[in-house]
Design a protein around this motif. Structure first.
Motif, short mmCIF file in Angstrom:
data_model
loop_
_atom_site.label_atom_id
_atom_site.label_comp_id
_atom_site.label_asym_id
_atom_site.label_seq_id
_atom_site.Cartn_x
_atom_site.Cartn_y
_atom_site.Cartn_z
N ASP A 113 0.78 -1.05 -0.14
CA ASP A 113 0.11 0.01 -0.02
C ASP A 113 0.90 1.27 0.00
OD1 ASP A 113 -2.27 -1.60 0.17
OD2 ASP A 113 -2.41 -1.43 2.33
N ALA A 114 1.79 1.33 0.66
CA ALA A 114 2.86 2.37 0.69
C ALA A 114 3.41 2.73 -0.45
CB ALA A 114 3.89 2.14 1.78
N PHE A 115 3.60 1.82 -1.52
CA PHE A 115 4.11 1.89 -2.98
C PHE A 115 2.94 2.34 -3.80
CE2 PHE A 115 8.08 -0.03 -1.22
CZ PHE A 115 8.91 0.84 -1.63
N THR A 116 2.13 3.28 -3.25
CA THR A 116 0.78 3.67 -4.11
C THR A 116 0.86 5.08 -4.00
OG1 THR A 116 -0.58 3.24 -2.52
CG2 THR A 116 -0.42 1.57 -4.09
N LYS A 117 0.36 5.91 -4.71
CA LYS A 117 0.06 7.17 -4.61
C LYS A 117 -1.14 7.58 -3.77
CE LYS A 117 2.80 8.48 -8.73
NZ LYS A 117 2.75 9.15 -10.02
N ASN A 118 -1.34 8.83 -3.22
CA ASN A 118 -2.34 8.96 -2.40
C ASN A 118 -3.74 9.19 -3.45
OD1 ASN A 118 -1.29 9.72 0.32
ND2 ASN A 118 -0.05 11.16 -0.94
N LYS A 119 -4.81 8.78 -2.79
CA LYS A 119 -6.03 8.68 -3.57
C LYS A 119 -6.73 10.04 -3.27
CE LYS A 119 -6.74 4.03 -3.29
NZ LYS A 119 -5.77 3.83 -2.29
N ASN A 120 -7.69 10.45 -4.17
CA ASN A 120 -8.30 11.76 -4.08
C ASN A 120 -9.03 12.03 -2.64
OD1 ASN A 120 -8.14 12.91 -6.42
ND2 ASN A 120 -9.58 12.08 -7.83
N GLU A 121 -9.84 10.65 -2.22
CA GLU A 121 -10.12 10.87 -0.97
C GLU A 121 -9.24 11.44 0.31
OE1 GLU A 121 -10.77 8.02 -2.75
OE2 GLU A 121 -10.73 6.22 -1.40
N ASP A 122 -8.02 10.93 0.18
CA ASP A 122 -7.09 11.21 0.80
C ASP A 122 -6.69 12.91 0.94
OD1 ASP A 122 -6.54 8.55 1.58
OD2 ASP A 122 -5.06 8.29 -0.36
N TYR A 123 -6.56 13.46 -0.37
CA TYR A 123 -6.35 14.79 -0.32
C TYR A 123 -7.88 15.47 0.25
CZ TYR A 123 -2.39 14.18 -3.59
OH TYR A 123 -1.20 14.09 -3.99
N GLU A 124 -8.94 14.95 0.00
CA GLU A 124 -10.17 15.37 0.31
C GLU A 124 -10.02 15.55 1.77
OE1 GLU A 124 -13.51 13.52 -1.39
OE2 GLU A 124 -12.72 14.21 -3.29
N ARG A 125 -9.64 14.62 2.49
CA ARG A 125 -9.84 14.53 4.08
C ARG A 125 -8.91 15.38 4.68
NH1 ARG A 125 -9.45 11.11 8.33
NH2 ARG A 125 -7.32 10.36 7.91
N ALA A 126 -7.69 15.43 4.00
CA ALA A 126 -6.60 16.44 4.33
C ALA A 126 -6.99 17.70 4.27
CB ALA A 126 -5.41 16.47 3.49
N ASP A 127 -7.79 18.33 3.11
CA ASP A 127 -8.08 19.68 3.03
C ASP A 127 -9.45 19.88 3.94
OD1 ASP A 127 -6.68 20.03 1.15
OD2 ASP A 127 -7.93 19.98 -0.57
N HIS A 128 -10.20 18.61 4.33
CA HIS A 128 -11.27 18.72 5.23
C HIS A 128 -10.82 19.30 6.78
CE1 HIS A 128 -15.11 18.07 7.13
NE2 HIS A 128 -14.47 17.08 8.07
N LEU A 129 -9.72 18.55 7.01
CA LEU A 129 -9.00 18.62 8.67
C LEU A 129 -8.37 19.93 8.47
CD1 LEU A 129 -8.13 15.00 9.18
CD2 LEU A 129 -9.92 16.11 10.26
N LEU A 130 -7.81 20.18 7.45
CA LEU A 130 -7.06 21.54 7.31
C LEU A 130 -8.22 22.63 7.61
CD1 LEU A 130 -4.24 20.80 4.77
CD2 LEU A 130 -3.84 21.62 7.13
N GLU A 131 -9.20 22.61 6.97
CA GLU A 131 -10.45 23.44 7.19
C GLU A 131 -10.78 23.61 8.44
OE1 GLU A 131 -13.26 23.29 4.19
OE2 GLU A 131 -13.88 25.27 4.41
#
Lengths: 247, 345
Positions: A113-131
């Protein structure tokens, strides 16, 4: 309520200095528990013992019924017991979003799993928590260039990104502008009520901890001085004396 | 802009393929340049991206040479007898034996070195900072001394491998392309790997390992994996070098701690640690500098090289890419907080 962290008769000494002596405490699942005490009373040592930063001399520490006093720091973190640092620690060369993405829970992540790129939902969760912590506007800035208070908020958001069941916060409001403190209290309480994260907080700001905590432990000179709900603690003469230096 | 990047890479790839035909006299030079690029890129995986400055990566180069030679010879002849004869010429290799031996040897070298990295790393990754550098350097020096006293692999005399069976110019092309293919594969792999979660995690280990541990990152597992991949590629180029050089010996060629072992670090420092292109550019700069001084300032070449190292380490630590990052952060997508202080302290 169930007990999530159970500390029984834990002692820790550094050479000849006894930092914790026969400390016992319980943190209830879903609660906000406070840990107070004058400088040098052994609060951070207690936190370090719980998260496996150093071996303890004697006693037992259980997390969700499992003995963790012999485990290593990353192993304990992967169980869902996370800590933030008194001296805020973030990855200063990365920007806010990168800091968040690297904080994803590795307990579910195999090497493949570590050798995969981040998915869209990972970016969304990051943005959501940063907000959630109010850093959305600054998410692409190099995080080392953020102010101390903002770094503290980022560290808190990173902890949330890791989906812990229990979060140990070492002085979350230290060094933060008083106007930001109210916002931080609100977010801590929401993390507790909305995300269901148990909070165990070291705090020097009495207004903050008395407002938030369900239960408070007070250490002095490495020993348990008092425990109880906030009003008990506030009215406990021993606690007042300890802070004023009479102890 | 979106089209510029694929075009650039396509042009580069074409150049890589045609270069040895345009500059036929420089085939061996270009092959050596690829070697420098590969060892620099692999050194940067741990040194630049993960924050573990190894001075022992040359161990994998030397070990790769020996493993490759033993396997390459072993499929055709008894190794002990062969090395005992010190390449006296009584052993013949058919074309099939030569190429199959080289192929299997190079592959075995990579795999063996990756396993070595896992074992050595298990013990040395508890060391931090300069202690890790010294610890790994010790491993490389010790290995060189041990091998030079091991008669099975020829002791201090080293091993002589069979010469390329066909036309020698074709042999130069053969080795150029072996290095070039390895280098391109490595570059493409790293370009992808640094963008994965794994890449971010090893950057986190570099930036603050204690924090990474506290966040539950499998630090030891990731460190071992990174070094094993790095060692695989160093072992592979060690194997290729063994066949290219024909003869090698343990201390000056295989475990050459003070030459290639240091050169790879200087390449990365010159180009810029922790960047994808830094080691490549640094290796080119270093190789050109080295060859120019060796040709035109013979006798002073080590002085010039020493001066280059001192100047790099003292004044130019971040290298070319690091310097660009500082002066033109916007080229790298880095944005910093403006000076106005909002809200917090």
């Amino acid at each position: 309520m169930d007990t999530i962290i159970e500390v029984t008769d834990v002692s820790k000494s550094y050479g000849g200095v006894i930092a914790n002596k026969d400390i016992s405490m319980q943190v209830k699942k879903g609660s906000i528990t406070g840990l107070i005490g004058p400088n040098g009373s052994g609060k951070t040592t207690m936190f370090n013992s719980i998260v496996g930063y150093h071996p303890i001399n004697s006693g037992s520490i259980k997390f969700e019924g499992k003995e963790i006093s012999k485990l290593q720091v990353p192993q304990i973190a992967r169980l869902g017991l996370l800590r933030t640092f008194q001296q805020t620690r973030i990855y200063g060369d990365m920007n806010g979003v990168e800091n968040m993405l690297v904080s994803q829970p590795h307990r579910k992540m195999s090497l493949r799993d570590a050798f995969t790129k981040n998915k869209n939902e990972d970016y969304e969760r990051a943005d959501h928590l940063l907000e959630f912590v109010g850093l959305y506007e600054k998410r692409f800035l190099q995080s080392g260039s953020l102010s101390f208070g903002q770094q503290k908020l980022l560290e808190f958001a990173m902890a949330l990104m890791n989906e812990p069941t229990c979060l140990l916060l070492d002085e979350p409001t230290a060094g933060i502008n008083p106007t930001l403190i109210n916002g931080l209290i609100d977010r801590l309480q929401r993390a507790n009520s909305e995300f269901g994260i148990t909070l165990f907080i070291i705090e020097h700001n009495m207004r903050v901890i008395m407002n938030m905590a369900d239960h408070i432990y007070c250490l002095a000179h490495g020993e348990m001085l008092a425990e109880g709900n906030p009003s008990d603690i506030q009215n406990d003469q021993r606690v007042v004396d300890a802070y004023l230096g009479a102890h | 802009m979106t089209m510029a990047r694929p075009l650039f890479y396509a042009a580069l790839l074409i150049f890589i393929v045609v270069a040895p035909f345009i500059f036929p006299d420089f085939r061996t030079q270009l092959a050596t340049l690829w070697l420098m690029i590969i060892v620099a890129l692999t050194w940067d995986m741990t040194g630049g991206q993960m924050g573990y400055n190894s001075l022992g990566n040359i161990f994998f180069y030397g070990t790769g040479m020996y493993v490759c030679a033993v396997v390459g010879i072993g499929i055709a002849h008894p190794v002990a007898e062969y090395t005992n004869a010190s390449g006296g010429g009584i052993y013949k290799f058919t074309n099939t034996q030569y190429f199959l031996g080289a192929f299997l040897g190079i592959l075995a070298a990579g795999i063996f070195c990756a396993l070595c990295a896992l074992i050595i790393g298990y013990f040395t990754f508890s060391l931090r900072g300069p202690y890790f550098a010294i610890g790994t350097l010790g491993v490389a020096i010790a290995a060189g001394e041990l091998v030079s006293n091991w008669d099975f692999v020829g002791g201090g005399q080293g091993i002589a491998l069979p010469v390329y069976p066909n036309d020698l110019d074709q042999g130069k092309l053969f080795f150029y392309f072996l290095f070039a293919i390895t280098g391109v594969v490595l570059f493409v792999f790293l370009n992808w790997m640094y963008k994965t979660r794994f890449g971010a995690a090893i950057n986190a280990i570099r930036d603050d390992e204690e924090k990474a541990e506290a966040m539950g990152i499998h630090t030891l597992r990731y460190k071992l994996t990174t070094w094993a991949i790095s060692a695989f590629f160093v072992g592979v180029v060690g194997g290729i070098s063994a066949y290219q050089l024909i003869h090698f010996e343990p201390l000056e060629t295989a475990y050459q701690t003070i030459n290639l072992g240091i050169f790879m670090v200087v390449c990365v420092l010159l180009g810029g640690k922790g960047t994808l292109w830094g080691p490549v550019i640094g290796a080119i700069m270093f190789h050109v500098f080295k060859e120019v001084t060796w040709n035109y300032f013979l006798g002073w070449q080590w002085v010039a090289l020493g001066a280059l190292i001192v100047v790099t380490v003292v004044y130019f630590q971040d290298g070319l890419m690091g310097w660009l990052k500082h002066t033109k952060p916007e080229w790298f997508g880095i944005r910093v907080e403006s000076t106005s202080d909002e809200g917090a302290k």
